[in-house]
Write an enzyme that holds these catalytic residues in place. Structure first.
Site: not given
Ligand code: OKP
Ligand code: ZN
Length: 344
Positions: A160, A196, A198, A285
């Protein structure tokens, strides 16, 4: 398969993060990497090596110098102002506000150099992130020296983080640093496959107008999933980079069949690109038991993922990204890496 382990990851240890307006226990914790290291050892995956220091220069190839300086000194600034514990941004230069002037105010610079309030800046964020980039560069060294694949075990994650901002638990974009270093070492085409949950908005943005790095991602649809403001299917690159970016957003709750279909579609585009190196942003994840994500992969699917990636046929650098079902992520990661090694 060799593992390059970031021994400084524990320096970044947030206790809390903002979630739905409240401080909740942090999801991105040192125990994540501890569990993975244990699983790598239990599985006898291969040698575990320390990173070699390549210095700041390869990080500055993808991150703005002013941003790197800010992150390096930010927590000390926060303490000098009387701040206690972790620092969080609270104000951002959104549309109509200027981001071309760097304010003197620390609070303002926290906002200028970040994208969300969900990323605690801790006393050890820089140390952990710096060595994560070094571990990634060391992993690249081994792949360029002829290893079929290498796994980089690090945290915080990176995908990110943009050229000049942190967010989504990320400070330094390890995949981007490694991809640029590979080009600087003489390669001409590098693929980054982001599995991932996200979308890796930082990685995409860094290479969006370039043809020498192809970014492809399968992820939760940004209509409902973080990072919300990037990761749509119509983002195919721009300018000289048109056609070298591919996004496959899937609805939260998508089936494993849908996920593997999207992976195949990603790999078909990357195959046509014919990269000399494949960098995998390996977030696990996508696991059914993940507390902040909504796909349903499990051990057999992680193993199958590894097999499919092996069949792709390129030298492969795996970089650890997300995965928040802390006790399970070691087994999930090892399933991918062993799936890769068991296939041909
Ligand atoms: C990072 B990676 C949960 C809210 C989500 C951002 C998620 C970041 C993920 N407390 N906050 O891509 O695994
Ligand atoms: Zn993620």
């Amino acid at each position: 398969m060799k593992t390059i382990y970031n021994p400084h990851h524990g320096a970044h240890a947030a206790t809390h993060e903002f979630f739905r307006g409240k401080l909740v226990p942090a999801f991105e914790v040192p125990a994540r990497a501890d569990y993975v290291l244990q699983a790598v050892k239990d599985a006898a995956l291969g040698e575990v090596l320390n990173p070699v220091d390549h210095g700041l220069a390869p990080m500055a190839r993808v991150h703005a110098a002013a941003y790197l300086r800010f992150v390096e000194g930010a927590h000390a600034e926060w303490l000098a102002l009387g701040g206690e514990g972790d620092a969080f941004p609270a104000v951002w230069p959104v549309r109509s506000l200027r981001s071309d002037v760097e304010p003197r105010s620390f609070a303002a610079r926290m906002g200028l150099y970040s994208m969300d309030s969900g990323t605690p800046l801790t006393s050890g964020s820089w140390e952990a992130a710096y060595w994560g980039a070094q571990a990634s560069l060391t992993g690249l060294d081994h792949v360029l020296a002829g290893e079929r694949s290498v796994y980089v075990l690090t945290r915080p994650p990176g995908h990110h983080a943009g050229a000049d901002f942190f967010g989504g638990y990320c400070f330094i974009n390890n995949a981007a640093v490694a991809a640029q270093a590979a080009l600087d070492r003489g390669l001409s085409k590098v693929a980054i496959l982001d599995v991932d949950y996200h979308h890796g908005n930082g990685t995409q943005a860094i290479f969006y107008e370039r043809a020498d790095v192809f970014y492809a991602s399968v992820h939760g649809d940004p209509q409902t999933e973080f990072p919300f403001f990037l990761g749509h299917a119509d983002e195919t690159g721009a300018g000289g980079g048109e056609g070298f970016n591919a996004n496959f957003p899937l609805p939260a709750g998508a089936s494993n069949e849908q996920w593997f279909e999207a992976l195949d579609a990603c790999l078909a585009q990357l195959k046509a690109y014919a990269p000399e190196l494949l960098i995998v942003s390996l977030g696990v994840d996508t696991y059914g038991g993940d507390p902040i994500s909504h796909f349903t992969l499990d051990r057999p699917e992680f193993s199958r993922m590894g097999q499919v990636l092996r069949e792709f046929g390129a030298p492969t650098l795996f970089l650890q990204e997300g995965g928040y079902a802390t006790e399970a992520i070691g087994l999930n990661v090892v399933a991918v890496l062993q799936g890769f090694e068991s296939a041909k």
